[in-house]
Design a protein around this motif. Structure first.
Motif, PDB file in Angstrom:
ATOM      1  N   THR A 108       0.834  -1.202   0.000  1.00  0.00           N
ATOM      2  CA  THR A 108       0.000   0.000   0.000  1.00  0.00           C
ATOM      3  C   THR A 108       0.873   1.258   0.000  1.00  0.00           C
ATOM      4  O   THR A 108       0.486   2.278  -0.553  1.00  0.00           O
ATOM      5  N   GLY A 109       2.054   1.163   0.587  1.00  0.00           N
ATOM      6  CA  GLY A 109       2.991   2.290   0.526  1.00  0.00           C
ATOM      7  C   GLY A 109       3.392   2.590  -0.899  1.00  0.00           C
ATOM      8  O   GLY A 109       3.354   3.742  -1.351  1.00  0.00           O
ATOM      9  N   ASP A 167      -3.866   3.995   1.482  1.00  0.00           N
ATOM     10  CA  ASP A 167      -3.835   3.646   2.894  1.00  0.00           C
ATOM     11  C   ASP A 167      -3.800   2.129   3.099  1.00  0.00           C
ATOM     12  O   ASP A 167      -4.376   1.370   2.315  1.00  0.00           O
ATOM     13  N   VAL A 168      -3.107   1.728   4.192  1.00  0.00           N
ATOM     14  CA  VAL A 168      -2.983   0.302   4.502  1.00  0.00           C
ATOM     15  C   VAL A 168      -4.313  -0.398   4.573  1.00  0.00           C
ATOM     16  O   VAL A 168      -4.459  -1.532   4.096  1.00  0.00           O
ATOM     17  N   ALA A 169      -5.255   0.232   5.203  1.00  0.00           N
ATOM     18  CA  ALA A 169      -6.520  -0.444   5.491  1.00  0.00           C
ATOM     19  C   ALA A 169      -7.285  -0.783   4.220  1.00  0.00           C
ATOM     20  O   ALA A 169      -8.159  -1.656   4.221  1.00  0.00           O
ATOM     21  N   LEU A 170      -6.942  -0.124   3.123  1.00  0.00           N
ATOM     22  CA  LEU A 170      -7.682  -0.372   1.884  1.00  0.00           C
ATOM     23  C   LEU A 170      -7.399  -1.748   1.303  1.00  0.00           C
ATOM     24  O   LEU A 170      -8.219  -2.305   0.570  1.00  0.00           O
ATOM     25  N   ALA A 171      -6.267  -2.298   1.655  1.00  0.00           N
ATOM     26  CA  ALA A 171      -5.973  -3.657   1.180  1.00  0.00           C
ATOM     27  C   ALA A 171      -6.977  -4.644   1.783  1.00  0.00           C
ATOM     28  O   ALA A 171      -7.544  -5.473   1.072  1.00  0.00           O
ATOM     29  N   GLY A 226      -9.879  -8.423   1.471  1.00  0.00           N
ATOM     30  CA  GLY A 226     -10.084  -9.289   2.627  1.00  0.00           C
ATOM     31  C   GLY A 226      -8.830  -9.452   3.453  1.00  0.00           C
ATOM     32  O   GLY A 226      -8.727  -8.926   4.544  1.00  0.00           O
ATOM     33  N   ASN A 227      -7.876 -10.176   2.919  1.00  0.00           N
ATOM     34  CA  ASN A 227      -6.603 -10.306   3.628  1.00  0.00           C
ATOM     35  C   ASN A 227      -5.479 -10.480   2.614  1.00  0.00           C
ATOM     36  O   ASN A 227      -5.697 -10.400   1.397  1.00  0.00           O
TER      37      ASN A 227
END
Lengths: 253, 253
Positions: A58-59, A64-68, A73-74
DNA sequence: GTCTATATGGAGATAGAC
DNA sequence: GTCTATCTCCATATAGAC
């Protein structure tokens, strides 16, 4: 791995308000998905599934990290999405080319093995040489997945085996007397050669002292097709002769 | 991943006092090294370099974490030690077999390609089928390393290329008119097929619906040798003809 | 859909006692 | 040579504000 840029993406997105509906419908959302997939593809290819963190991805994608988690899902879901995305395109063209080869040889005679192999491998050549740069990463990743005890038997089968079956069936028509186990093993050898070649690890460049360049895919493809075609023929010819002898012997007993 | 056992190893070691001298001289120390290498081999093979922690490894080996650093410096040093350990044994036998093939064909005639390939691949077959179980892990790990953009070009070259050069030289004698680039590419295809096959990922079992079993290495080796031999011959024959034509054309210009 | 903040656990490496 | 204890940093994942 990389700081978030100050490119104003946040502001640029503001013209598009969130609408009701299922996740991933909006064009902003689609773009985010693609950015994450592109970054994941490149980084997974470089260091494998466990060698890269979701934060690395995501970087690099500057999201943002949470968008992954939101979109995939994971982490494993992200890997599968990466593999699936281009597999569909690849399968479609492989399948169409196989149909064309079989249609050209319609009824009258068996197709030429070289043509069948080309139908299976040429789509890779086109995309790696002349497609978007993501394809090179993709093939490097596929080589790792194919050779992984953890993912090889499951992910490859899930995404590629239907068209592989179609390929093997075309070879079966080209070599009607070939035994099933020979066909499958010959395919397996092709698979190993193909994935390693398109991974472009650079090993052959070093080994050959510059006589071969991993990146020169046109000239390697020129060689891969006759190499594997000869392999298929040799296996099936040998086996056919041997099994006839065995059959004779057995009948006598 | 696993709790430390209560097997009394601590007490058992006490009969052996530390002596002066370089690290790793004592037999207790050697045993510890081997235990770590065995566990690392098995676990790296399963999930790759980044998929396994040093703690996983020392836990499985039932030794203290800090001993990994003590014996191998760091995690990458441990990987390299794992690869090197069996590479030496493999190289020795490959080299001896190649010498034997060349000696048998001494002067009078070129060696048979099948014999050269067999000299290169049979040592893998012997060890994976009939050696200690660590060899199966080793070959799975080698397949991953060979296909890794990060390690493929460096680790494989470092540990295997000297004997690979010897192998290619033997093929060169078997096919004296073959072009250098064809030789190296043909080797590369063999390398991909060989490493994938000995990795035993299980994919072919599923694909073939049980007609092929990854673990039946004797019957796959029977097929791998003629497959690759035919590939070498086809490449070199084709190229020889083509380059003669090209030479003629060029000379006319 | 996106972002902040945080929960919870594990990573690699080493200093220093024994 | 081996083990304890610890330093420092990063991992995945999610709850909840916006």
């Amino acid at each position: 791995m990389q700081k978030k840029g100050t490119t104003g993406r946040k502001g640029a997105g503001r013209d598009r308000l969130p609408r009701a509906g299922t996740a991933g419908t909006g064009s902003r959302s689609q773009a985010t998905r693609e950015r994450i997939l592109d970054a994941a593809e490149r980084l997974f290819a470089q260091r494998g599934f466990y060698g890269i963190s979701v934060r690395d991805i995501t970087g690099a994608a500057e999201v943002d990290v949470a968008l992954a988690s939101y979109h995939f899902g994971n982490k494993q879901g992200l890997l599968e999405a990466v593999v699936m995305r281009r597999a569909e395109d690849l399968n479609t063209e492989r399948s169409a080319r196989l149909d064309a080869v079989l249609a050209a040889a319609k009824g009258r005679r068996p197709p030429k093995i070289e043509d069948v192999i080309d139908a299976f491998t040429h789509p890779l050549l086109d995309r790696s040489s002349r497609g978007s740069p993501g394809w090179k990463s993709y093939f490097a990743l596929i080589a790792e997945v194919n050779n992984s005890p953890e993912f090889g038997g499951v992910l490859m089968s899930r995404f590629f085996d239907p068209v592989v079956e179609k390929f093997i069936d075309a070879i079966r028509r080209a070599l009607p007397d070939c035994e099933e186990s020979d066909l499958y093993w010959a395919y397996h050898f092709l698979s190993g050669a193909l994935t390693l070649t398109f991974a472009e690890t650079g090993r052959i460049d070093k080994l050959s002292g510059g006589a071969c360049r991993s990146s020169d895919l046109d000239s390697v493809h020129e060689r891969l097709v006759p190499y594997c075609a000869a392999g298929f023929r040799a296996l099936c010819a040998t086996k056919r002769a041997a099994s006839r002898q065995a059959g004779t012997r057995k009948a006598r007993k």
